[in-house]
Design a protein around this motif. Structure first.
Motif, PDB file in Angstrom:
ATOM      1  N   ASP A 184     -53.851 -26.775  54.595  1.00 40.42           N
ATOM      2  CA  ASP A 184     -53.090 -26.344  53.423  1.00 40.42           C
ATOM      3  C   ASP A 184     -53.891 -26.590  52.149  1.00 40.42           C
ATOM      4  N   PHE A 185     -53.441 -25.931  51.106  1.00 39.49           N
ATOM      5  CA  PHE A 185     -54.053 -26.130  49.796  1.00 39.49           C
ATOM      6  C   PHE A 185     -53.369 -27.295  49.101  1.00 39.49           C
ATOM      7  N   VAL A 186     -54.124 -27.958  48.240  1.00 40.36           N
ATOM      8  CA  VAL A 186     -53.541 -29.051  47.460  1.00 40.36           C
ATOM      9  C   VAL A 186     -53.941 -28.863  46.003  1.00 40.36           C
ATOM     10  N   ILE A 187     -53.088 -29.321  45.099  1.00 40.72           N
ATOM     11  CA  ILE A 187     -53.454 -29.311  43.692  1.00 40.72           C
ATOM     12  C   ILE A 187     -54.015 -30.693  43.362  1.00 40.72           C
ATOM     13  N   GLU A 220     -43.877 -24.528  39.677  1.00 40.40           N
ATOM     14  CA  GLU A 220     -43.498 -25.458  38.620  1.00 40.40           C
ATOM     15  C   GLU A 220     -44.705 -26.326  38.211  1.00 40.40           C
ATOM     16  N   ALA A 221     -45.501 -26.712  39.209  1.00 43.45           N
ATOM     17  CA  ALA A 221     -46.699 -27.517  38.930  1.00 43.45           C
ATOM     18  C   ALA A 221     -47.638 -26.772  37.977  1.00 43.45           C
ATOM     19  N   LEU A 222     -47.867 -25.498  38.294  1.00 42.72           N
ATOM     20  CA  LEU A 222     -48.772 -24.705  37.454  1.00 42.72           C
ATOM     21  C   LEU A 222     -48.173 -24.500  36.062  1.00 42.72           C
ATOM     22  N   GLU A 223     -46.853 -24.321  36.029  1.00 39.34           N
ATOM     23  CA  GLU A 223     -46.157 -24.154  34.759  1.00 39.34           C
ATOM     24  C   GLU A 223     -46.382 -25.353  33.850  1.00 39.34           C
ATOM     25  N   LYS A 224     -46.291 -26.546  34.445  1.00 39.11           N
ATOM     26  CA  LYS A 224     -46.499 -27.784  33.677  1.00 39.11           C
ATOM     27  C   LYS A 224     -47.919 -27.832  33.115  1.00 39.11           C
ATOM     28  N   ILE A 225     -48.877 -27.446  33.972  1.00 35.22           N
ATOM     29  CA  ILE A 225     -50.278 -27.458  33.525  1.00 35.22           C
ATOM     30  C   ILE A 225     -50.465 -26.486  32.364  1.00 35.22           C
ATOM     31  N   ALA A 226     -49.878 -25.287  32.506  1.00 36.24           N
ATOM     32  CA  ALA A 226     -50.041 -24.262  31.468  1.00 36.24           C
ATOM     33  C   ALA A 226     -49.354 -24.664  30.161  1.00 36.24           C
ATOM     34  N   THR A 227     -48.167 -25.242  30.262  1.00 34.94           N
ATOM     35  CA  THR A 227     -47.446 -25.636  29.044  1.00 34.94           C
ATOM     36  C   THR A 227     -48.204 -26.718  28.284  1.00 34.94           C
ATOM     37  N   LYS A 228     -48.736 -27.660  29.038  1.00 33.77           N
ATOM     38  CA  LYS A 228     -49.489 -28.759  28.416  1.00 33.77           C
ATOM     39  C   LYS A 228     -50.878 -28.307  27.974  1.00 33.77           C
ATOM     40  N   LYS A 229     -51.263 -27.097  28.409  1.00 37.50           N
ATOM     41  CA  LYS A 229     -52.641 -26.638  28.234  1.00 37.50           C
ATOM     42  C   LYS A 229     -53.637 -27.678  28.743  1.00 37.50           C
ATOM     43  N   ALA A 230     -53.269 -28.294  29.860  1.00 37.21           N
ATOM     44  CA  ALA A 230     -54.186 -29.234  30.507  1.00 37.21           C
ATOM     45  C   ALA A 230     -55.307 -28.415  31.146  1.00 37.21           C
ATOM     46  N   VAL A 231     -56.529 -28.937  31.098  1.00 36.17           N
ATOM     47  CA  VAL A 231     -57.670 -28.152  31.587  1.00 36.17           C
ATOM     48  C   VAL A 231     -57.536 -27.901  33.093  1.00 36.17           C
ATOM     49  N   PHE A 232     -57.683 -26.630  33.468  1.00 30.96           N
ATOM     50  CA  PHE A 232     -57.618 -26.223  34.869  1.00 30.96           C
ATOM     51  C   PHE A 232     -58.932 -25.543  35.237  1.00 30.96           C
ATOM     52  N   ILE A 233     -59.546 -25.991  36.332  1.00 24.09           N
ATOM     53  CA  ILE A 233     -60.803 -25.385  36.775  1.00 24.09           C
ATOM     54  C   ILE A 233     -60.499 -24.426  37.913  1.00 24.09           C
ATOM     55  N   SER A 234     -60.839 -23.148  37.716  1.00 27.49           N
ATOM     56  CA  SER A 234     -60.592 -22.141  38.737  1.00 27.49           C
ATOM     57  C   SER A 234     -61.904 -21.785  39.428  1.00 27.49           C
ATOM     58  N   ARG A 235     -61.832 -21.518  40.738  1.00 30.06           N
ATOM     59  CA  ARG A 235     -63.027 -21.078  41.454  1.00 30.06           C
ATOM     60  C   ARG A 235     -63.589 -19.830  40.780  1.00 30.06           C
ATOM     61  N   LEU A 272     -57.241 -26.203  42.194  1.00 30.20           N
ATOM     62  CA  LEU A 272     -56.642 -25.966  43.511  1.00 30.20           C
ATOM     63  C   LEU A 272     -57.755 -26.084  44.546  1.00 30.20           C
ATOM     64  N   ALA A 273     -57.514 -26.874  45.600  1.00 33.72           N
ATOM     65  CA  ALA A 273     -58.549 -27.056  46.628  1.00 33.72           C
ATOM     66  C   ALA A 273     -57.926 -26.937  47.998  1.00 33.72           C
ATOM     67  N   ASP A 274     -58.774 -26.624  48.997  1.00 28.42           N
ATOM     68  CA  ASP A 274     -58.271 -26.669  50.363  1.00 28.42           C
ATOM     69  C   ASP A 274     -58.394 -28.108  50.838  1.00 28.42           C
ATOM     70  N   ARG A 275     -57.499 -28.523  51.692  1.00 29.45           N
ATOM     71  CA  ARG A 275     -57.440 -29.935  52.070  1.00 29.45           C
ATOM     72  C   ARG A 275     -58.724 -30.388  52.776  1.00 29.45           C
ATOM     73  N   ILE A 293     -54.671 -35.999  44.876  1.00 30.62           N
ATOM     74  CA  ILE A 293     -53.725 -34.926  45.167  1.00 30.62           C
ATOM     75  C   ILE A 293     -52.484 -35.172  44.309  1.00 30.62           C
ATOM     76  N   VAL A 294     -52.147 -34.202  43.457  1.00 33.65           N
ATOM     77  CA  VAL A 294     -50.950 -34.379  42.627  1.00 33.65           C
ATOM     78  C   VAL A 294     -49.811 -33.494  43.099  1.00 33.65           C
ATOM     79  N   PHE A 295     -50.147 -32.473  43.905  1.00 36.02           N
ATOM     80  CA  PHE A 295     -49.072 -31.673  44.498  1.00 36.02           C
ATOM     81  C   PHE A 295     -49.543 -31.099  45.836  1.00 36.02           C
TER      82      PHE A 295
END
Lengths: 266, 231
Positions: free
Chosen positions: A102-105, A123-138, A186-189, A203-205
């Motif tokens: 599975d994938f994990v955040i 909801e997890a992604l929503e929180k990240i986006a609202t906070k504008k917390a830095v997200f690293i995408s592949r 987002l990473a694979d386990r 792992i936060v989610f």
């Protein structure tokens, strides 16, 4: 001069790859390779069949492209929609389920966006986006990248802005960047477990149905690419889904945690 | 910091204990770079001589073109060769993509302009008189060229070394055309990129150290040959 040319010719002949043994070209994701699974899974196959498997570890999108172009003989990937399209368009045949995880955040220990309290991945992604917390995408059209895009879409968010960084690199490199920048990704386990001791990200989610991550193996259609090593591809598919192959997948653990769950034999 | 020093210690251990992986990768890099540099010399020397000896128009343009080609990024060479070698393309049926041969083709294209340019400038500069003298002594065309080649042998070696130096350290071509396949097309540079992305610094450092040593040797040789040539 003649001597020089002859020795040069000898050198070139010496260097060109031996054609005697069967070479199977496998395009796969960075997760199966970076995690160390293939290093356990392929050598027994190679010695049993006297073959050599050339592993080209790229993202799922690129791996499927390589299959479409006939540059490889078989693909081992994780993006079901893209896989089905690959087969439906006649580029691949004989798809088999191999394994899943599975994938994990992942996020920094202190979890500034409070993702740990989220009930769903959206909801997890929503929180990240609202906070504008830095997200690293592949950002490399890999299976993980496709899944991430899917999750953003499910959350009705179009990620953009300076907090959203698409790095265009493999899973390992992306996790390291996320770790260095104390940010989310987002990473694979499997790859996470392989890197767990080298990074501080936690792992936060995890643990939602939408984060299910199945891997499939598909042979390149010989009707489409006559020169492809179809027999080799089928031998490899047979090995991956055999009792022995599935057992190697099952026994592959890091810190006594399994990286992949075999699923070919139910 | 502790982590880095540990990795460095492990790196030296890998080199000193003749770790098979390290040496296989080093050997792959060296044999690919040697082949490409030799092939590029084979093509670049006649080309450079031809340009220098023949009275053709637009020599300056050719020189500019050569200098431009010397600066082409390796990833662009990789991309261009890829577009010829993929199965869908012109030479696709040869099945060369992701083989050592593909890397050699790319590196050949990378090294050729350097060697041609070096031979061109050497032969152009001070060696016209060698040909004149040779013809004056009654040499035929073949003998005259042979004399010239013999006279400029040290700069030729320097050119070969420069070509080798350019290709041994490149990563774009090896990665795009070779695919970084373990024990087949994994070179020092692609291995360093991969190991760094995996967070395995010791192997990357070990290879980086070997690469530096090779660069030092090559540059020492080039310096030496150039010095010999000037004498």
């Amino acid at each position: 001069m003649k001597k020089f040319l002859l020795s040069l010719l000898a050198l070139i002949l010496f260097i060109s790859p031996t054609l005697a043994i069967d070479v199977i070209k496998l395009a796969t994701t960075t997760s199966t390779d970076n995690s160390g699974l293939l290093a356990k899974l392929l050598p027994p196959f190679e010695s049993r069949y006297g073959a050599r498997v050339d592993v080209i570890a790229v993202g799922t999108g690129k791996a499927i492209k390589l299959g479409e172009n006939g540059d490889v003989d078989v693909v081992l990937v994780h993006a079901r929609t893209a896989e089905d399209k690959f087969v439906a368009n006649g580029f691949g045949i004989n798809r088999r389920d191999v394994m899943y995880n599975d994938f994990v955040i992942l996020g920094p220990q202190n979890d500034p966006a409070g993702v740990r309290s989220a009930k769903t991945a959206a909801e997890a992604l929503e929180k990240i986006a609202t906070k504008k917390a830095v997200f690293i995408s592949r950002g490399d059209d890999s299976g993980t990248d496709k899944k991430e895009k899917e999750l953003w879409q499910a959350a009705n968010i179009t990620p953009s802005g300076s907090w959203y960084n698409a790095v265009g690199q493999g899973m390992g490199a992306t996790m390291q960047i996320a770790n260095e920048k104390q940010s989310y990704t987002l990473a694979d386990r499997a790859t996470y477990l392989a890197y767990m001791n080298k990074i501080d990200s936690k792992i936060v989610f995890a643990g939602e149905d939408s984060l299910f991550n199945p891997y499939g193996v598909i042979a390149v259609n010989p009707a489409r690419h006559k020169k492809s090593n179809y027999m080799g591809a089928m031998a490899l598919i047979a090995w991956l889904t055999s009792v022995d192959g599935q057992k190697i997948i099952k026994d592959f653990q890091i810190n006594s945690q399994p990286l992949f769950i075999p699923v070919a034999i139910k | 910091m502790n982590y880095i020093s540990q990795s460095a210690a492990k790196a030296f251990e890998l080199i000193a204990s003749f770790d098979p992986d390290v040496y296989f990768i080093v050997w792959t890099s060296i044999k690919l770079a040697t082949t490409s540099a030799l092939l590029a010399t084979l093509a670049g020397v006649p080309l450079g001589l031809f340009l220098a000896i023949k009275n053709i128009k637009g020599k300056r343009i050719i020189a500019t073109l050569l200098n431009t080609l010397m600066a082409v990024p390796t990833v662009v060479v990789g991309l261009l060769v890829y577009s010829f070698l993929t199965r869908q393309a012109l030479l696709g049926s040869w099945g060369l993509l992701f083989t050592p041969s593909a890397i050699i083709i790319g590196q050949f294209i990378l090294a050729c302009p350097i060697i041609t340019a070096m031979v061109f400038s050497t032969a152009q500069g001070n060696n016209k008189h060698i040909l004149k003298t040779a013809y004056g002594l009654g040499a035929n065309h073949y003998q005259a060229i042979k004399t010239l080649l013999w006279e400029i042998k040290t700069p030729l070696l320097a050119a070969l070394m420069a070509g080798f130096g350019r290709v041994i350290g490149e990563v774009g071509i090896s990665m795009i055309l070779g695919g970084n396949i373990y024990r087949v097309t994994r070179t020092m540079t692609t291995a360093i990129a991969l190991e760094t992305s995996k967070g395995e610094f010791s192997l990357a450092l070990a290879l980086g150290f070997v690469l530096l040593l090779i660069a030092l040797t090559i540059n020492g040789c080039v310096q030496y040959f150039s010095y010999q040539a000037e004498k």
